[in-house]
Motif scaffolding. Structure first.
Motif, PDB file in Angstrom:
ATOM      1  N   SER A  98       0.818  -1.220   0.000  1.00 47.39           N
ATOM      2  CA  SER A  98       0.000   0.000   0.000  1.00 47.39           C
ATOM      3  C   SER A  98       0.848   1.265   0.000  1.00 47.39           C
ATOM      4  CB  SER A  98      -0.933   0.016   1.213  1.00 47.39           C
ATOM      5  OG  SER A  98      -0.186  -0.102   2.411  1.00 47.39           O
ATOM      6  N   LEU A  99       2.178   1.144   0.237  1.00 50.85           N
ATOM      7  CA  LEU A  99       3.036   2.321   0.131  1.00 50.85           C
ATOM      8  C   LEU A  99       2.968   2.918  -1.278  1.00 50.85           C
ATOM      9  CD1 LEU A  99       6.274   1.310   2.103  1.00 50.85           C
ATOM     10  CD2 LEU A  99       4.613   3.057   2.718  1.00 50.85           C
ATOM     11  N   GLY A 100       2.604   2.075  -2.233  1.00 52.22           N
ATOM     12  CA  GLY A 100       2.467   2.555  -3.606  1.00 52.22           C
ATOM     13  C   GLY A 100       1.347   3.556  -3.772  1.00 52.22           C
ATOM     14  N   ASN A 101       0.464   3.660  -2.781  1.00 55.46           N
ATOM     15  CA  ASN A 101      -0.623   4.649  -2.847  1.00 55.46           C
ATOM     16  C   ASN A 101      -0.144   6.059  -2.526  1.00 55.46           C
ATOM     17  OD1 ASN A 101      -2.372   2.550  -3.394  1.00 55.46           O
ATOM     18  ND2 ASN A 101      -2.935   2.252  -1.252  1.00 55.46           N
ATOM     19  N   LEU A 102       1.078   6.173  -1.983  1.00 56.48           N
ATOM     20  CA  LEU A 102       1.613   7.497  -1.629  1.00 56.48           C
ATOM     21  C   LEU A 102       2.245   8.113  -2.884  1.00 56.48           C
ATOM     22  CD1 LEU A 102       3.285   6.513   1.775  1.00 56.48           C
ATOM     23  CD2 LEU A 102       1.022   7.476   1.402  1.00 56.48           C
ATOM     24  N   THR A 103       1.406   8.465  -3.823  1.00 52.14           N
ATOM     25  CA  THR A 103       1.878   8.857  -5.150  1.00 52.14           C
ATOM     26  C   THR A 103       2.609  10.195  -5.165  1.00 52.14           C
ATOM     27  OG1 THR A 103      -0.318   9.781  -5.575  1.00 52.14           O
ATOM     28  CG2 THR A 103       0.098   7.535  -6.343  1.00 52.14           C
ATOM     29  N   SER A 104       2.514  10.977  -4.099  1.00 54.18           N
ATOM     30  CA  SER A 104       3.250  12.251  -4.040  1.00 54.18           C
ATOM     31  C   SER A 104       4.564  12.125  -3.272  1.00 54.18           C
ATOM     32  CB  SER A 104       2.374  13.331  -3.384  1.00 54.18           C
ATOM     33  OG  SER A 104       1.211  13.570  -4.139  1.00 54.18           O
ATOM     34  N   LEU A 105       4.884  10.916  -2.848  1.00 54.27           N
ATOM     35  CA  LEU A 105       6.089  10.684  -2.046  1.00 54.27           C
ATOM     36  C   LEU A 105       7.345  10.994  -2.870  1.00 54.27           C
ATOM     37  CD1 LEU A 105       6.715   9.553   0.826  1.00 54.27           C
ATOM     38  CD2 LEU A 105       7.083   7.345  -0.266  1.00 54.27           C
TER      39      LEU A 105
ATOM     40  N   ASN B  54       4.497   2.985  -8.379  1.00 54.52           N
ATOM     41  CA  ASN B  54       3.414   3.958  -8.534  1.00 54.52           C
ATOM     42  C   ASN B  54       3.783   5.331  -7.970  1.00 54.52           C
ATOM     43  OD1 ASN B  54       1.823   1.956  -9.644  1.00 54.52           O
ATOM     44  ND2 ASN B  54       0.893   1.388  -7.685  1.00 54.52           N
ATOM     45  N   CYS B  55       4.855   5.372  -7.179  1.00 54.91           N
ATOM     46  CA  CYS B  55       5.319   6.647  -6.604  1.00 54.91           C
ATOM     47  C   CYS B  55       6.148   7.361  -7.678  1.00 54.91           C
ATOM     48  CB  CYS B  55       6.135   6.399  -5.349  1.00 54.91           C
ATOM     49  SG  CYS B  55       5.262   5.488  -4.061  1.00 54.91           S
ATOM     50  N   GLN B  56       5.466   7.965  -8.615  1.00 53.86           N
ATOM     51  CA  GLN B  56       6.101   8.501  -9.810  1.00 53.86           C
ATOM     52  C   GLN B  56       6.949   9.744  -9.567  1.00 53.86           C
ATOM     53  OE1 GLN B  56       5.852   7.255 -13.137  1.00 53.86           O
ATOM     54  NE2 GLN B  56       5.097   5.430 -12.080  1.00 53.86           N
ATOM     55  N   THR B  57       6.915  10.289  -8.333  1.00 52.21           N
ATOM     56  CA  THR B  57       7.744  11.467  -8.029  1.00 52.21           C
ATOM     57  C   THR B  57       8.887  11.126  -7.077  1.00 52.21           C
ATOM     58  OG1 THR B  57       6.276  12.093  -6.201  1.00 52.21           O
ATOM     59  CG2 THR B  57       5.819  13.040  -8.369  1.00 52.21           C
ATOM     60  N   LEU B  58       9.141   9.851  -6.891  1.00 53.85           N
ATOM     61  CA  LEU B  58      10.159   9.404  -5.936  1.00 53.85           C
ATOM     62  C   LEU B  58      11.558   9.806  -6.409  1.00 53.85           C
ATOM     63  CD1 LEU B  58       9.889   7.837  -3.266  1.00 53.85           C
ATOM     64  CD2 LEU B  58      10.466   5.759  -4.531  1.00 53.85           C
TER      65      LEU B  58
ATOM     66  N   SER C 139      11.909   8.790 -12.226  1.00 57.12           N
ATOM     67  CA  SER C 139      11.973   9.948 -11.328  1.00 57.12           C
ATOM     68  C   SER C 139      13.127   9.850 -10.337  1.00 57.12           C
ATOM     69  CB  SER C 139      10.657  10.085 -10.552  1.00 57.12           C
ATOM     70  OG  SER C 139      10.459   8.961  -9.701  1.00 57.12           O
ATOM     71  N   LEU C 140      13.630   8.647 -10.072  1.00 59.83           N
ATOM     72  CA  LEU C 140      14.737   8.475  -9.133  1.00 59.83           C
ATOM     73  C   LEU C 140      15.957   9.220  -9.660  1.00 59.83           C
ATOM     74  CD1 LEU C 140      14.248   4.696  -8.313  1.00 59.83           C
ATOM     75  CD2 LEU C 140      14.110   6.571  -6.661  1.00 59.83           C
ATOM     76  N   SER C 141      16.358  10.256  -8.950  1.00 61.60           N
ATOM     77  CA  SER C 141      17.446  11.086  -9.458  1.00 61.60           C
ATOM     78  C   SER C 141      18.538  11.356  -8.434  1.00 61.60           C
ATOM     79  CB  SER C 141      16.896  12.433  -9.957  1.00 61.60           C
ATOM     80  OG  SER C 141      16.224  13.106  -8.912  1.00 61.60           O
ATOM     81  N   ILE C 142      18.335  10.974  -7.180  1.00 62.80           N
ATOM     82  CA  ILE C 142      19.345  11.243  -6.148  1.00 62.80           C
ATOM     83  C   ILE C 142      20.013   9.955  -5.677  1.00 62.80           C
ATOM     84  CG2 ILE C 142      19.746  12.194  -3.842  1.00 62.80           C
ATOM     85  CD1 ILE C 142      17.470  14.120  -4.311  1.00 62.80           C
ATOM     86  N   TYR C 143      19.212   9.001  -5.220  1.00 55.88           N
ATOM     87  CA  TYR C 143      19.810   7.806  -4.611  1.00 55.88           C
ATOM     88  C   TYR C 143      18.858   6.623  -4.703  1.00 55.88           C
ATOM     89  CZ  TYR C 143      21.875   4.760  -1.019  1.00 55.88           C
ATOM     90  OH  TYR C 143      22.426   3.696  -0.355  1.00 55.88           O
ATOM     91  N   LEU C 144      19.388   5.478  -5.096  1.00 55.15           N
ATOM     92  CA  LEU C 144      18.667   4.208  -5.043  1.00 55.15           C
ATOM     93  C   LEU C 144      19.573   3.209  -4.347  1.00 55.15           C
ATOM     94  CD1 LEU C 144      16.370   2.278  -5.667  1.00 55.15           C
ATOM     95  CD2 LEU C 144      17.341   1.920  -7.942  1.00 55.15           C
TER      96      LEU C 144
END
Length: 599
Positions: A9-16, A36-40, A63-68
């Motif tokens: 359900s963390l995938g529901n936090l789409t503004s994360l 689903n967190c397209q702004t992560l 969207s991942l641009s800093i750290y994975l």
């Protein structure tokens, strides 16, 4: 200490935008719904018990641009081709898993990568040709895998690459002689028996000049005779080395990255008989001398243990054990060790390190010598040094196979190189965290006495608490406050019974500028010197009132210093549970520096 599965359900936090779940006990697989967190921008799942494959949907989240970070889990399978969609990612760390297969060539599409860590997996094959596109790369660690083939020459053309670790693989052939391959301190090639050539400091065997022989001419005399001569030479050389090693009472700790051990007589010669003129410092268990190795002219720092001091031999072993297993740009690099007998027949033990031309941080903060009295550290330098120290501790605490606690962090144990980059030194008190927890008797011994230096020792150690990484965090907090107030934690000016933590806390935030190092305020007043940059572009200079500009500069300076002191207070909190972890400190300090430098 979270456990269980990661909720889909963390995938529901789409503004994360940032998700930190590292250093817990999460298990099971990574839910693909995180995609689903397209702004992560940041995702850190490192240091858990996660299993299964890396979801293709997630590794391709552009969207991942800093750290994975997915390091130190139990992930299996291949690194998906979708990793190529991370075109803006700055840091990728999947080390310490069980990933396998070839590295996807699509990884070369991640042109903004600054740090790539694939170490301690089961990857195989060669380094993809597409890696030549990773022009922003500063650090690459692919150690402890099953890579093979030659190290490509294009790696030497990556001009920003400062650290390359390819150790414990199956690479072979001639080492390139360009870029990172000319920097022995930033390069690790251990455990690749087939490598040859390279710069002399790497001590690799020379490469054979002979070309591949055809099967038709294999037994020709012009081939057999040179081969026989070479074998005879190798046998003779081996006998000479064995005989010489039996004569020398010199041994070196088993770290394959160190040079061959130097003898006691060589160290005597290099330091002019351990002359007082060459003495550059004294510590808990010995003295440090500047030396020049006669054989190659290398300038070094020679730490000679005072074996009459109780605990000195144990300190030597602790430091060897710590330094043999770690490598980081902000840790002082050991060159070799010597355990021998001196001219009087007494035991002699020493460690030989890189020489740091700009001395210790302590000498810059509290100058005594004329060399330092005319100099001062700028705010930018202090911020960078603090970030360097925090990065070193973050590595020791969170990125080593076994967490290491330094136990004696203080300004005199931070050394500065020619570029004013900080290197944490003196691991004589260092402890491996697992040793402290797995051996009850040792743990009891460790908690029985104070470990560290007065003023920097965390309060829980004085009450019998066990050594933890949070003890280092406390010492860092005190050091940070010292760097920006200019006062030692034992300074009598603080007042009776007032610690540097309380002294700073009482002044925050309204009177923070009253307690900062005065030289930083002078720096703020000199801000108008920036006018020089417009002297050739008068018409382009912004029309700004001088008073207003100075006021903006002062406000930015105050915001920066207050933010730094808040971090120092948080790290030196009395309760260990209230202290920041060093990975958080690194990120916050970098954000403070970047914000201030935009001024």
């Amino acid at each position: 200490m979270f456990s269980g599965r990661i909720p889909s359900s963390l995938g529901n936090l789409t503004s994360l935008t940032r998700l930190y779940m590292h250093q817990n006990s999460f298990e099971g697989s990574i839910p693909p719904t995180l995609a689903n967190c397209q702004t992560l921008l940041v995702l850190n799942l490192s240091g858990n018990n996660i299993t299964g494959a890396i979801p293709r949907e997630l590794i391709g989240l552009s969207s991942l641009s800093i750290y994975l970070g997915m390091a130190n889990n139990h992930l299996t399978g291949a690194l998906p081709q979708q990793v190529g969609k991370l075109a803006n990612l700055a840091e990728l760390d999947v080390s310490g898993n069980q990933l396998s297969g070839d590295i996807p060539s699509a990884l070369g599409n991640c042109i903004m990568l600054e740090r790539l860590c694939l170490a301690h997996n089961k990857f195989e094959g060669t380094i993809p040709e597409s890696f030549k596109s990773l022009r922003s790369l500063e650090e690459m660690d692919i150690s402890s895998n099953n890579f093979s083939g030659q190290l490509p020459e294009f790696i030497g053309k990556l001009k920003f690459l400062k650290n390359l670790n390819v150790s414990n693989n199956n690479f072979k052939g001639e080492l390139p002689k360009e870029g990172i391959f000319l920097n022995a301190s930033g390069l690790s090639i251990l455990g690749n028996g087939g490598l040859c050539g390279g710069i002399p400091q790497l001590s690799l065997p020379p490469c054979s000049n002979s070309k591949a022989h055809s099967s038709r001419g294999l037994l020709a005399p012009k081939v057999v005779i040179p081969v026989a001569c070479a074998l005879a030479f190798i046998i003779a050389l081996s006998c000479f080395i064995v005989a010489r090693s039996r004569r020398k009472p010199v041994t070196s700790p088993s770290h394959k990255d160190w040079k061959m051990g130097v003898s006691y007589l060589e160290l005597v010669e290099s330091t002019n008989g351990f002359s007082m003129d060459n003495l550059i410092g004294t510590g808990s268990f010995g003295s440090v001398y500047k030396g020049i190795i006669p054989s190659d002219g290398t300038v070094v720092a020679v730490k000679v243990l005072n074996l009459q001091q109780e605990g000195a031999s144990r300190s030597f072993i602790s430091e060897c054990n710590a330094l043999r297993s770690i490598r980081h740009r902000n840790l002082l690099k050991i060159i070799t060790a010597c355990s021998s007998i001196d001219n009087q027949g007494n035991d002699f033990k020493s460690l030989v390190f890189e020489y740091m031309v700009n001395g210790s941080l302590d000498a810059w903060l509290h100058p005594i010598d004329k060399q330092y009295q005319s100099k001062r550290l700028s705010l930018k330098q202090r911020l960078n040094i603090a970030i360097d120290i925090a990065s070193a501790l973050d590595y020791l605490h969170h990125h080593c196979d076994t967490s290491i606690v330094h136990c004696d962090l203080k300004p005199s144990n931070v050394l500065l190189d020619e570029d004013m980059v900080a290197h944490v030194a003196d691991f004589g008190l260092a402890r491996f965290l697992l040793e402290a927890t797995d051996n009850p008797s040792q743990s009891q011994t460790m908690s029985a006495g104070l470990r560290g230096s007065i003023g920097y020792i965390p309060p829980e150690y004085g009450m019998g608490g066990e050594v933890t990484i949070l003890g280092d965090v406390y010492s860092f907090g005190i050091l940070l406050l010292e760097m920006f107030t200019g006062k030692r934690p034992t300074d009598e000016m603080l007042g009776d019974g007032i610690s540097i933590h309380n002294f700073t806390e009482l002044a925050m935030p309204d009177h923070a500028m009253d307690i900062v190092d005065p030289s930083l305020l002078i720096e703020g007043e000199d801000a108008d010197a920036n006018d020089d940059k417009y002297r050739n572009e008068i018409q382009e200079k912004p029309i700004t009132n001088r008073h207003d500009r100075g006021r903006v500069q002062g406000r930015k300076l105050e915001e920066c210093l207050v933010s730094v002191m808040h971090i120092g207070l948080a790290c030196s909190a009395i309760s260990p549970g209230e202290r920041m972890h060093m990975n958080v400190v690194v990120n916050k300090m970098k954000a403070i520096r970047d914000s201030f430098m935009k001024l």
